[in-house]
Design an enzyme around this catalytic site. Structure first.
Site, PDB file in Angstrom:
ATOM      1  N   ILE A 245      18.934  51.662  31.532  1.00  0.00           N
ATOM      2  CA  ILE A 245      18.020  52.704  32.015  1.00  0.00           C
ATOM      3  C   ILE A 245      18.148  53.914  31.096  1.00  0.00           C
ATOM      4  CG2 ILE A 245      17.331  54.092  33.980  1.00  0.00           C
ATOM      5  CD1 ILE A 245      17.116  51.060  34.372  1.00  0.00           C
ATOM      6  N   ASP A 246      17.054  54.252  30.418  1.00  0.00           N
ATOM      7  CA  ASP A 246      17.077  55.352  29.450  1.00  0.00           C
ATOM      8  C   ASP A 246      15.834  56.211  29.670  1.00  0.00           C
ATOM      9  OD1 ASP A 246      17.482  57.056  27.394  1.00  0.00           O
ATOM     10  OD2 ASP A 246      17.289  55.598  25.779  1.00  0.00           O
ATOM     11  N   SER A 247      16.017  57.335  30.354  1.00  0.00           N
ATOM     12  CA  SER A 247      14.884  58.232  30.600  1.00  0.00           C
ATOM     13  C   SER A 247      14.480  59.000  29.342  1.00  0.00           C
ATOM     14  CB  SER A 247      15.240  59.224  31.713  1.00  0.00           C
ATOM     15  OG  SER A 247      16.376  60.006  31.334  1.00  0.00           O
TER      16      SER A 247
END
Length: 467
Positions: A245-247
């Site tokens: 998960i990489d915003s």
């Protein structure tokens, strides 16, 4: 409260709490100034403190008081002819030697060590001897633990043997002596000298950094720990994948290896190929416009950009997070999916993939660098082969100009030569069909690295220039 603690040979400052009991204060003093707590007498304002169970506040100790430590003489009852090298003297020597400051024995430490050695009878080696220090470390694991925490290089040298331990201890001692000499030169030099000002500025900067790190270790020790990335379990086209998960990523990406494993390479649209730029650059093979992504038995439509060299299998970017209104909930350690009102937990450390390790990342970078170097060497070798082929073809063409017989021999020689990998028989046939010879087609294709269009254009240009 801040107390000034002094003995007959040493002094220090201790910051303690007012509710600290006297017996615990004695233990703290024993660790700091190497005085046995069992034979210790604490005197404040000329009054000995005797009740070990009372706190410092109850005993009337105030901030800024001078505390005197007096050690009772326990050696009067011992026989003057007793052997100093018995096993009972080893713990006392260990207590007197402070391994937390083992990097540089100061002058006071030398004096105290030699005094204790002379009191013990003067027999045996000095406690500053590396062999004695190493023996004490091996026989007392708690001291080795302190050394490993305070001086890791010296602890590692102690595990390798006496020779390495002696070398590292000597180097550290010389380094501290040099630093002390530099400090003395700095104090005795002209305060308006430019070099002295630089040394003073460097020393002040180092002290500020050390003080900042000490404050962080005391009040914010968790900042020195390793923070793991956020991963979730999901499935792409029915194949399990650990997604990162990489915003901060603009799009959702997937590695080529993972795309082949999930059997979606057949859906890659190469019209979307390009270069991804961020921390470094990577080649984008194309894009898969829609694939079913399963998270906790809920199916979501997702698109992927396929990267050729990517350590992580899948990276869930900001496009998916916003499209499905996902929330990173660190308090509950879950990823909340707003459009489906479901959530999935983040993986623990034991479930993370191997690519999250720093050493693994460095290995991948080394492999990528080695691959680039091998490709560069292959291109250089190919260029050299093309240059040799061009020179041979030019020589054969020059020898074939006087007559048709030489031209035929040259053509047959060129036809029998081995073709480079970037030259195909189909391209040669097409150029020959246009009206050029096989030899000319081979030379131009090798010159232009197999580009048929450039080879034909070059042949027409030469023909027109000859006319």
């Amino acid at each position: 409260m801040l107390l000034s603690v002094t003995t007959d040979s040493d002094s220090c400052s201790l910051e303690v709490s007012g509710d600290l009991e006297l017996e615990n204060f004695k233990a703290l003093c024993e660790a700091e100034i190497n005085v046995s707590s069992s034979s210790m007498t604490v005197i404040v304002n000329g009054i000995p403190l005797v009740d070990d169970k009372k706190s410092l506040d109850q005993l009337g100790v105030k901030d800024g008081d001078l505390v005197m430590i007096v050690q009772a003489d326990q050696r009067s009852s011992a026989s003057p002819t007793s052997a100093p090298a018995t096993s009972s003297s080893i713990p006392e020597a260990v207590a007197q030697f402070d391994f937390s400051s083992i990097q540089v024995p100061s002058s006071s430490t030398h004096a105290t060590t030699h005094a204790s050695t002379s009191r013990a009878g003067g027999a045996g080696a000095s406690e500053d001897d590396p062999a004695v220090i190493l023996d004490l470390l091996k026989t007392h694991p708690e001291q080795m633990g302190r050394l490993r925490h305070n001086n890791p290089p010296l602890a590692e040298a102690a595990m390798r043997g006496l020779e390495e331990f002696t070398r590292v201890l000597k180097e550290q001692h010389e380094a501290k002596v040099e630093k002390e000499c530099q400090r003395i030169r700095m104090l005795t030099s002209d305060p308006f000298d430019a070099e002295a000002q630089k040394l003073i500025a460097c020393e002040i900067k180092k002290q500020n950094i050390d003080a900042n790190m000490e404050a962080a270790m005391e009040y914010n020790p968790e900042s020195f720990g390793t923070v793991q990335m956020l991963y979730i379990n999901c499935s792409v086209n029915g194949h399990p994948v650990k997604a990162f998960i990489d915003s901060g990523a603009q799009t959702t990406i997937m590695s080529e290896v993972c795309a082949k494993r999930c059997n979606i390479m057949r859906l890659v649209d190469q019209r979307w190929a390009g270069i991804a730029k961020g921390i470094g650059t990577q080649k984008i093979l194309g894009r898969v416009h829609m694939v079913q992504l399963e998270i906790e038995k809920v199916f979501l439509a997702s698109s992927f950009s396929i990267l050729q060299e990517q350590a992580m299998d899948m990276l869930l970017g900001l496009d998916m997070l916003k499209r499905h209104q996902m929330v990173i909930d660190l308090q509950r350690n879950v990823l909340q999916i707003g459009t489906t009102n479901t959530s999935t937990r983040f993986l623990c450390d034991a479930e993370l993939p191997e690519c999250t390790r720093l050493t693994q990342g460095s290995d991948l970078r080394n492999e990528e660098q080695a691959k680039m170097e091998s490709e560069q060497q292959a291109r250089e070798a190919e260029d050299q082969a093309i240059a040799r082929a061009m020179s041979e073809s030019a020589t054969e063409a020059a020898s074939s100009r006087p007559g048709d017989g030489g031209a035929a021999a040259s053509a047959s020689s060129s036809a029998g030569a081995a073709l480079t990998p970037n030259v195909s028989e189909a391209d040669i046939s097409e150029i020959v069909a246009v009206g050029f010879t096989r030899e000319e087609a081979i030379v131009e294709l090798q010159t232009h690295n197999g580009n048929k269009t450039q080879a034909i254009a070059s042949l027409f240009a030469k023909r027109f220039s000859f006319k």
